[in-house]
Write an enzyme that holds these catalytic residues in place. Structure first.
Site, PDB file in Angstrom:
ATOM      1  CB  CYS A  58      13.297  10.002   6.283  1.00  0.00           C
ATOM      2  SG  CYS A  58      12.466  11.544   6.604  1.00  0.00           S
TER       3      CYS A  58
ATOM      4  NE  ARG B  14      12.157   4.317   5.153  1.00  0.00           N
ATOM      5  CZ  ARG B  14      11.409   3.611   5.971  1.00  0.00           C
ATOM      6  NH1 ARG B  14      10.948   2.446   5.579  1.00  0.00           N
ATOM      7  NH2 ARG B  14      11.112   4.056   7.169  1.00  0.00           N
TER       8      ARG B  14
ATOM      9  CD1 TRP C  39       7.002  12.122   1.884  1.00  0.00           C
ATOM     10  CD2 TRP C  39       6.483  12.397   4.031  1.00  0.00           C
ATOM     11  NE1 TRP C  39       5.663  12.401   1.964  1.00  0.00           N
ATOM     12  CE2 TRP C  39       5.315  12.579   3.273  1.00  0.00           C
ATOM     13  CE3 TRP C  39       6.397  12.527   5.424  1.00  0.00           C
ATOM     14  CZ2 TRP C  39       4.076  12.875   3.840  1.00  0.00           C
ATOM     15  CZ3 TRP C  39       5.165  12.828   5.992  1.00  0.00           C
ATOM     16  CH2 TRP C  39       4.019  12.996   5.197  1.00  0.00           C
TER      17      TRP C  39
ATOM     18  CG  ASN D 162      12.683   7.434   9.380  1.00  0.00           C
ATOM     19  OD1 ASN D 162      12.557   6.233   9.284  1.00  0.00           O
ATOM     20  ND2 ASN D 162      11.675   8.242   9.211  1.00  0.00           N
ATOM     21  N   GLY D 163      12.036  10.310  11.602  1.00  0.00           N
ATOM     22  CA  GLY D 163      11.097  10.329  12.725  1.00  0.00           C
ATOM     23  C   GLY D 163      10.759  11.759  13.114  1.00  0.00           C
TER      24      GLY D 163
ATOM     25  CD  GLU E 214      -6.190  -0.303  -3.907  1.00  0.00           C
ATOM     26  OE1 GLU E 214      -6.522   0.396  -2.938  1.00  0.00           O
ATOM     27  OE2 GLU E 214      -5.006  -0.457  -4.238  1.00  0.00           O
TER      28      GLU E 214
ATOM     29  CE  LYS F  14      -3.097   2.016  -5.804  1.00  0.00           C
ATOM     30  NZ  LYS F  14      -3.012   1.345  -4.605  1.00  0.00           N
TER      31      LYS F  14
ATOM     32  CD  GLU G 228      -2.018   5.541  -3.982  1.00  0.00           C
ATOM     33  OE1 GLU G 228      -1.516   5.385  -2.867  1.00  0.00           O
ATOM     34  OE2 GLU G 228      -2.225   4.593  -4.763  1.00  0.00           O
TER      35      GLU G 228
ATOM     36  CG  HIS H 187     -28.526   8.179  -2.002  1.00  0.00           C
ATOM     37  ND1 HIS H 187     -29.856   8.486  -1.801  1.00  0.00           N
ATOM     38  CD2 HIS H 187     -28.459   6.821  -2.059  1.00  0.00           C
ATOM     39  CE1 HIS H 187     -30.553   7.362  -1.715  1.00  0.00           C
ATOM     40  NE2 HIS H 187     -29.732   6.345  -1.881  1.00  0.00           N
TER      41      HIS H 187
ATOM     42  CE  LYS I 281       5.239   0.005  -1.355  1.00  0.00           C
ATOM     43  NZ  LYS I 281       3.862   0.246  -1.780  1.00  0.00           N
TER      44      LYS I 281
HETATM   45  C1  G6P Z   1       0.865   4.867   2.271  1.00  0.00           C
HETATM   46  C2  G6P Z   1       1.117   4.183   0.942  1.00  0.00           C
HETATM   47  C3  G6P Z   1      -0.089   3.336   0.555  1.00  0.00           C
HETATM   48  C4  G6P Z   1      -0.407   2.343   1.657  1.00  0.00           C
HETATM   49  C5  G6P Z   1      -0.612   3.051   3.007  1.00  0.00           C
HETATM   50  C6  G6P Z   1      -0.659   2.051   4.146  1.00  0.00           C
HETATM   51  O1  G6P Z   1      -0.112   5.819   2.115  1.00  0.00           O
HETATM   52  O2  G6P Z   1       1.390   5.142  -0.055  1.00  0.00           O
HETATM   53  O3  G6P Z   1       0.197   2.628  -0.632  1.00  0.00           O
HETATM   54  O4  G6P Z   1      -1.561   1.647   1.327  1.00  0.00           O
HETATM   55  O5  G6P Z   1       0.493   3.918   3.276  1.00  0.00           O
HETATM   56  O6  G6P Z   1       0.602   1.446   4.267  1.00  0.00           O
HETATM   57  P1  G6P Z   1       0.858   0.037   4.882  1.00  0.00           P
HETATM   58  O7  G6P Z   1       2.329  -0.195   4.709  1.00  0.00           O
HETATM   59  O8  G6P Z   1       0.452   0.112   6.317  1.00  0.00           O
HETATM   60  O9  G6P Z   1       0.040  -0.962   4.141  1.00  0.00           O
END
Ligand code: G6P
Length: 611
Positions: free
Chosen positions: A2, A27, A73, A99-100, A484, A488, A491, A507, A606
């Site tokens: 949030c 956020r 969120w 937020n929390g 990665e 991507k 996501e 495997h 994020k």
């Molecule tokens: C969330 C974000 C990712 C990020 C992960 C870890 O899932 O969507 O993009 O890699 O958190 O976040 P951080 O800020 O600890 O790298």
């Protein structure tokens, strides 16, 4: 997660708050709300993004010099209009954004229900504000004291801001576990989850620490601990330019951030690396070099993309420093009673510096006596403050939810760290050390060349945008890149994708391969090149559609692959910095072509400040 924003001053609060919420949407974007005080205390809130709330409002009519705003969120309670913040107390006198998570909300709720309180939402936050109101009413204490008393009773995490109809010149905020910044203007104050909503107005800020309360009354700020000790505000200057948080002509933040990588990697290396002189200095960890040199083991913790950067680092540290490395998901590490000792060095990686699981894993490792180093992007965030030392990545604000430039900056710092240690330890030859510094210095230019591949990747994306599944395969340093690349795509385009070590394919995943399965190989020239060529043949034999990332001038793979994407060559240890770029672009274009919201993918946020 949030995002929260608040304003108290002489300007109209609404435009400042709504713009701030747009900046904090990374956020969370399940619902949006604003409360304004103007004689009355009015709340405007709605399920959905900031733009959806704005569309329902007659914005010119929203007046008031004090207000709070929230972008959510969802944790407690589904995203809907009622669960959206701000929440009002039962009397309608108090409004709060939060937020929390309040973990003991159930017992507080039970007590309040007995006293006749009723709740309209399913949120812990509505209970929280009524708890404050109840203490305020029944204990004959002022609102600030009621907030302080309540904070001493709640268990969990919070960044809150509260306004009161009875005191239109009062704004109260507090934090524990969720970030909060106070911006200091001339006779005006701003509050936000990070500095991005504030920098347009002032660069003087105070980062609240855990269990601190900020009381803004008129044009005076008081900071006190929840134990009621008054504290001297530590005023800092934020070094962030407005352009860094705007799209700057790009259609999406993600694309801007992908294209920023030559600069962000350069910024990360600047002042630290001087290849000509064989110089590598990471000032932030200077005092801890001996600790690392004498470490029994390096433990790397992180989540998501940061965890993938940690995997790349495992290969690099073990190769050059000959120190055993383990890479752990922070969320697993914190709950599995790990064996950690005083001779372990923990490297915590986090773009935001706020990820709850990573913070908890740090606390655990610290309690067992380990030395903790942080690699973070957001200056002043919680992780750099929780670690013994560390290095910032200096990638600049990353706003797109899918992490791109933060990943390459994290790897850049980790490589510098490893080379610095290897050189001190004598576990790398001087010539290789010197060569790697030269190669590292040329990475920004090579990243720029990799970005020139954008039109080719856009073309390939068009052909594969309707695929239901993707496989990403790599070996060695490029195995984490495969993970990665798959992350991507998942996501932002919502296509199922799996990253795998190429040799593990036989495997299991090989069973999935048929003529409709795109398989992305990261097959640049390195020590496992011949092996991965064989893996490509195995996929071809089963009619899989091969897209291969190869080194410039490669002729072997192009004979087998349907598409080859040629990236500039570099030392294999540095290749993830380059080979990931086409994969970022591939996911971006596929998501755009599928009509997905690239910067705000569904269900994600994020910064994950809840476990
Ligand atoms: C969330 C974000 C990712 C990020 C992960 C870890 O899932 O969507 O993009 O890699 O958190 O976040 P951080 O800020 O600890 O790298």
């Amino acid at each position: 997660m949030c995002g929260i924003v608040a304003y108290l001053g002489k300007r109209e609060a609404y435009p400042i708050i709504i713009k701030g919420l747009e900046r904090l949407e990374y956020r969370g974007y399940d619902s949006t709300g604003v409360a304004l005080l103007n004689g009355d205390l009015n709340v405007y809130k709605k399920k959905g993004k900031v733009s959806e709330l704005r569309a329902t409002l007659n914005e010119e009519s929203l007046i008031g010099n004090i207000g709070i705003g929230h972008t959510r969120w969802a944790t407690h309670g589904e995203p809907n209009d009622t669960n959206a913040h701000p929440h009002l107390s039962q009397s309608g006198n108090l409004a709060m954004i939060h937020n929390g998570i309040i973990e003991n909300y159930d017992s507080i709720k039970t007590d309040l229900l007995k006293k006749g309180y009723e709740f309209t939402s399913e949120t812990d936050s509505e209970i929280f504000i009524n708890f404050i109101e109840d203490i305020h009413k029944n204990n004959d204490v002022d609102l600030c004291e009621a907030v302080r008393l309540a904070l001493n009773k709640v268990v969990g995490a919070y960044a809150i801001a509260i306004i009161s109809k009875d005191e239109p010149d009062l704004l109260i905020a507090a934090r524990k576990g969720s970030p909060l910044v106070v911006g200091l203007g001339k006779d005006e104050f701003f509050l936000a989850s990070d500095a991005t909503p504030i920098i347009e107005y002032t660069n003087e800020v105070v980062y609240l620490e855990d269990q601190e309360i900020a009381i803004i009354k008129g044009n005076h700020l008081t900071i006190k601990s929840i134990e009621d000790v008054e504290l001297t505000p530590y005023i800092q200057t934020v070094d962030m330019q407005l352009e860094a948080i705007e799209k700057g002509g790009y259609e999406h933040f993600m694309l801007k951030e992908i294209f920023e990588q030559p600069k962000s990697i350069g910024d990360c290396l600047r002042g630290r690396l001087k290849a000509k002189d064989g110089r590598l200095v990471l000032g932030g960890i200077h005092d801890y070099v001996n600790k690392i040199l004498n470490a029994d083991r390096i433990l790397i913790i992180g989540c998501g993309t940061s965890w993938h950067a940690g995997l790349v680092a495992e290969y690099i540290f073990e190769e050059f420093c000959r120190i055993p490395v383990e890479v752990e998901y922070a969320s697993e590490f914190r709950y599995r009673n790990p064996v950690v000792g005083e001779k372990d060095v923990v490297i915590a990686i986090s773009q935001s510096g706020e990820t709850a699981d990573t913070l908890a894993a740090i606390d655990l490792a610290k309690s067992k006596g380990a030395t903790i180093l942080g690699i973070c992007n957001v200056v002043g965030s919680s992780i750099p403050r929780a670690t013994h030392a560390g290095s910032y990545t200096h990638a600049g604000p990353e706003i797109g939810v899918a992490s791109t430039k933060a990943f390459t900056a994290q790897i850049s710092v980790l490589i510098m760290m490893a080379l610095m240690i290897a050189e001190k330890k004598g576990s790398i030859s001087n010539s290789l050390y010197r060569q790697l510094l030269v190669d590292l210095e040329s990475i920004p230019d090579k990243a720029a060349k990799a970005l020139d591949l954008n039109p080719q990747i856009e073309y390939i994306s068009e052909l594969f945008k309707d695929s239901a599944n993707f496989l990403y395969l790599g070996r060695g340093y490029n195995f984490p890149v495969a993970l990665e690349g798959a992350l991507k795509l998942k996501e932002i385009s919502y296509i199922h994708a799996e990253g795998y070590p190429a040799a593990e394919m036989k495997h299991g995943p090989i069973a999935l391969i048929d003529e409709s399965m795109p398989v992305v190989f990261i097959a640049t020239k390195d020590s496992s090149y011949e092996k991965i060529v064989s893996n490509i043949q195995e996929v071809k034999a089963r009619k899989g559609r091969v897209i291969a990332i190869v080194s410039e001038g490669d002729t072997e793979v192009s004979k087998m692959a349907e598409f080859t994407i040629e990236v500039p060559a570099t030392h294999e240890a540095l290749m993830p910095l380059i080979s990931v770029i086409p994969l970022q672009l591939l996911s971006y274009h596929i998501a755009v072509l599928r009509g997905c919201n690239v910067d705000q993918p569904r269900n994600l946020a994020k910064s994950v400040t809840v476990e």
